[in-house]
Design a protein around this motif. Structure first.
Motif, PDB file in Angstrom:
ATOM      1  N   TYR A 123      38.049  49.572  17.787  1.00 26.20           N
ATOM      2  CA  TYR A 123      38.888  49.364  16.608  1.00 26.20           C
ATOM      3  C   TYR A 123      39.491  50.675  16.110  1.00 26.20           C
ATOM      4  CZ  TYR A 123      37.272  44.548  16.185  1.00 26.20           C
ATOM      5  OH  TYR A 123      37.006  43.226  16.411  1.00 26.20           O
ATOM      6  N   LYS A 124      38.742  51.752  16.220  1.00 26.56           N
ATOM      7  CA  LYS A 124      39.265  53.064  15.829  1.00 26.56           C
ATOM      8  C   LYS A 124      40.466  53.437  16.702  1.00 26.56           C
ATOM      9  CE  LYS A 124      37.774  57.856  15.381  1.00 26.56           C
ATOM     10  NZ  LYS A 124      36.656  58.789  15.581  1.00 26.56           N
ATOM     11  N   SER A 125      40.366  53.152  17.983  1.00 27.32           N
ATOM     12  CA  SER A 125      41.467  53.451  18.898  1.00 27.32           C
ATOM     13  C   SER A 125      42.670  52.558  18.625  1.00 27.32           C
ATOM     14  CB  SER A 125      41.000  53.274  20.337  1.00 27.32           C
ATOM     15  OG  SER A 125      39.907  54.114  20.605  1.00 27.32           O
ATOM     16  N   LYS A 126      42.419  51.291  18.323  1.00 27.81           N
ATOM     17  CA  LYS A 126      43.520  50.389  17.989  1.00 27.81           C
ATOM     18  C   LYS A 126      44.220  50.841  16.706  1.00 27.81           C
ATOM     19  CE  LYS A 126      42.476  46.030  20.134  1.00 27.81           C
ATOM     20  NZ  LYS A 126      42.413  44.589  19.867  1.00 27.81           N
ATOM     21  N   ALA A 127      43.443  51.327  15.751  1.00 22.79           N
ATOM     22  CA  ALA A 127      44.047  51.860  14.528  1.00 22.79           C
ATOM     23  C   ALA A 127      44.895  53.086  14.851  1.00 22.79           C
ATOM     24  CB  ALA A 127      42.968  52.215  13.513  1.00 22.79           C
ATOM     25  N   GLY A 128      44.464  53.886  15.801  1.00 22.75           N
ATOM     26  CA  GLY A 128      45.247  55.046  16.219  1.00 22.75           C
ATOM     27  C   GLY A 128      46.581  54.650  16.834  1.00 22.75           C
ATOM     28  N   VAL A 129      46.591  53.567  17.603  1.00 22.17           N
ATOM     29  CA  VAL A 129      47.848  53.071  18.181  1.00 22.17           C
ATOM     30  C   VAL A 129      48.785  52.603  17.064  1.00 22.17           C
ATOM     31  CG1 VAL A 129      48.861  51.268  19.620  1.00 22.17           C
ATOM     32  CG2 VAL A 129      46.822  52.464  20.400  1.00 22.17           C
ATOM     33  N   SER A 130      48.235  51.911  16.080  1.00 23.18           N
ATOM     34  CA  SER A 130      49.055  51.456  14.952  1.00 23.18           C
ATOM     35  C   SER A 130      49.606  52.636  14.149  1.00 23.18           C
ATOM     36  CB  SER A 130      48.239  50.557  14.034  1.00 23.18           C
ATOM     37  OG  SER A 130      47.825  49.408  14.713  1.00 23.18           O
ATOM     38  N   LEU A 131      48.780  53.652  13.964  1.00 22.80           N
ATOM     39  CA  LEU A 131      49.237  54.841  13.244  1.00 22.80           C
ATOM     40  C   LEU A 131      50.337  55.558  14.026  1.00 22.80           C
ATOM     41  CD1 LEU A 131      48.839  56.700  10.802  1.00 22.80           C
ATOM     42  CD2 LEU A 131      47.119  57.922  12.129  1.00 22.80           C
ATOM     43  N   ALA A 132      50.188  55.612  15.342  1.00 24.72           N
ATOM     44  CA  ALA A 132      51.221  56.232  16.167  1.00 24.72           C
ATOM     45  C   ALA A 132      52.536  55.465  16.061  1.00 24.72           C
ATOM     46  CB  ALA A 132      50.756  56.298  17.623  1.00 24.72           C
ATOM     47  N   ALA A 133      52.459  54.137  16.066  1.00 23.21           N
ATOM     48  CA  ALA A 133      53.670  53.324  15.904  1.00 23.21           C
ATOM     49  C   ALA A 133      54.315  53.588  14.553  1.00 23.21           C
ATOM     50  CB  ALA A 133      53.331  51.845  16.048  1.00 23.21           C
TER      51      ALA A 133
ATOM     52  N   GLY B  83      49.794  58.106  20.308  1.00 26.60           N
ATOM     53  CA  GLY B  83      49.799  56.747  20.842  1.00 26.60           C
ATOM     54  C   GLY B  83      49.277  56.656  22.258  1.00 26.60           C
ATOM     55  N   VAL B  84      49.674  57.590  23.099  1.00 24.20           N
ATOM     56  CA  VAL B  84      49.201  57.571  24.485  1.00 24.20           C
ATOM     57  C   VAL B  84      47.695  57.804  24.541  1.00 24.20           C
ATOM     58  CG1 VAL B  84      49.297  58.820  26.685  1.00 24.20           C
ATOM     59  CG2 VAL B  84      51.408  58.202  25.518  1.00 24.20           C
ATOM     60  N   GLY B  85      47.215  58.763  23.789  1.00 19.75           N
ATOM     61  CA  GLY B  85      45.775  59.030  23.771  1.00 19.75           C
ATOM     62  C   GLY B  85      44.984  57.864  23.219  1.00 19.75           C
ATOM     63  N   SER B  86      45.479  57.260  22.150  1.00 24.72           N
ATOM     64  CA  SER B  86      44.782  56.110  21.565  1.00 24.72           C
ATOM     65  C   SER B  86      44.819  54.907  22.489  1.00 24.72           C
ATOM     66  CB  SER B  86      45.407  55.749  20.219  1.00 24.72           C
ATOM     67  OG  SER B  86      45.217  56.785  19.296  1.00 24.72           O
ATOM     68  N   TYR B  87      45.943  54.690  23.165  1.00 26.96           N
ATOM     69  CA  TYR B  87      46.048  53.564  24.092  1.00 26.96           C
ATOM     70  C   TYR B  87      45.065  53.724  25.255  1.00 26.96           C
ATOM     71  CZ  TYR B  87      47.915  50.201  27.392  1.00 26.96           C
ATOM     72  OH  TYR B  87      48.044  49.171  28.283  1.00 26.96           O
ATOM     73  N   ARG B  88      44.915  54.927  25.742  1.00 28.27           N
ATOM     74  CA  ARG B  88      43.945  55.173  26.814  1.00 28.27           C
ATOM     75  C   ARG B  88      42.519  54.905  26.349  1.00 28.27           C
ATOM     76  NH1 ARG B  88      46.410  60.698  29.492  1.00 28.27           N
ATOM     77  NH2 ARG B  88      48.146  59.673  30.543  1.00 28.27           N
ATOM     78  N   ARG B  89      42.228  55.274  25.088  1.00 25.95           N
ATOM     79  CA  ARG B  89      40.894  54.989  24.541  1.00 25.95           C
ATOM     80  C   ARG B  89      40.682  53.497  24.334  1.00 25.95           C
ATOM     81  NH1 ARG B  89      42.076  59.736  21.915  1.00 25.95           N
ATOM     82  NH2 ARG B  89      42.741  58.691  20.005  1.00 25.95           N
ATOM     83  N   VAL B  90      41.741  52.767  23.945  1.00 23.33           N
ATOM     84  CA  VAL B  90      41.633  51.313  23.798  1.00 23.33           C
ATOM     85  C   VAL B  90      41.270  50.683  25.135  1.00 23.33           C
ATOM     86  CG1 VAL B  90      42.974  49.203  23.411  1.00 23.33           C
ATOM     87  CG2 VAL B  90      43.147  51.074  21.802  1.00 23.33           C
TER      88      VAL B  90
END
Length: 108
Positions: free
Chosen positions: A41-51, A84-91
């Motif tokens: 969920y932390k990684s998904k939040a990172g993707v949303s923040l990147a967007a 976003g790329v880093g968070s997506y990889r963690r997701v």
């Protein structure tokens, strides 16, 4: 309605949606007790923040077409893309362990 106004409204709607999804995933992160779920969920939040950051940069460049705005908006887009790329990889990484962790803790 002009194309510029339509794009502005579209960016604002997408910015609000990404901000809401960020808080949704952060809330889910705090409410779960499973470690892999927390990280997922932390990684998904990172993707949303990147967007949010990328869309905000594009919206500012659209609203204030000046060279300094383009420079700052470019920085927002670059920072958002890296995040976003880093968070997506963690997701993707933590997504492998979410179902397994759920099954292991369900049996207890």
């Amino acid at each position: 309605m002009t194309a510029l106004k339509f794009l502005n409204i579209l960016f604002v709607v997408l910015i609000v949606l990404s901000f809401v999804s960020y808080f949704y995933f952060k809330t889910k992160q705090f409410r779960t007790s499973l470690i892999a779920h927390k990280n997922w969920y932390k990684s998904k939040a990172g993707v949303s923040l990147a967007a949010f950051i990328i869309l905000f940069g594009f919206n500012q460049a659209l609203m204030f077409p000046d060279w300094i705005t383009f420079l700052i908006a470019g920085l927002f887009v670059i920072i958002g893309a890296v995040l976003g790329v880093g968070s997506y990889r963690r997701v993707k990484h933590y997504g492998q362990f979410v179902e397994e962790e759920y099954e292991l803790n369900k049996k207890k």
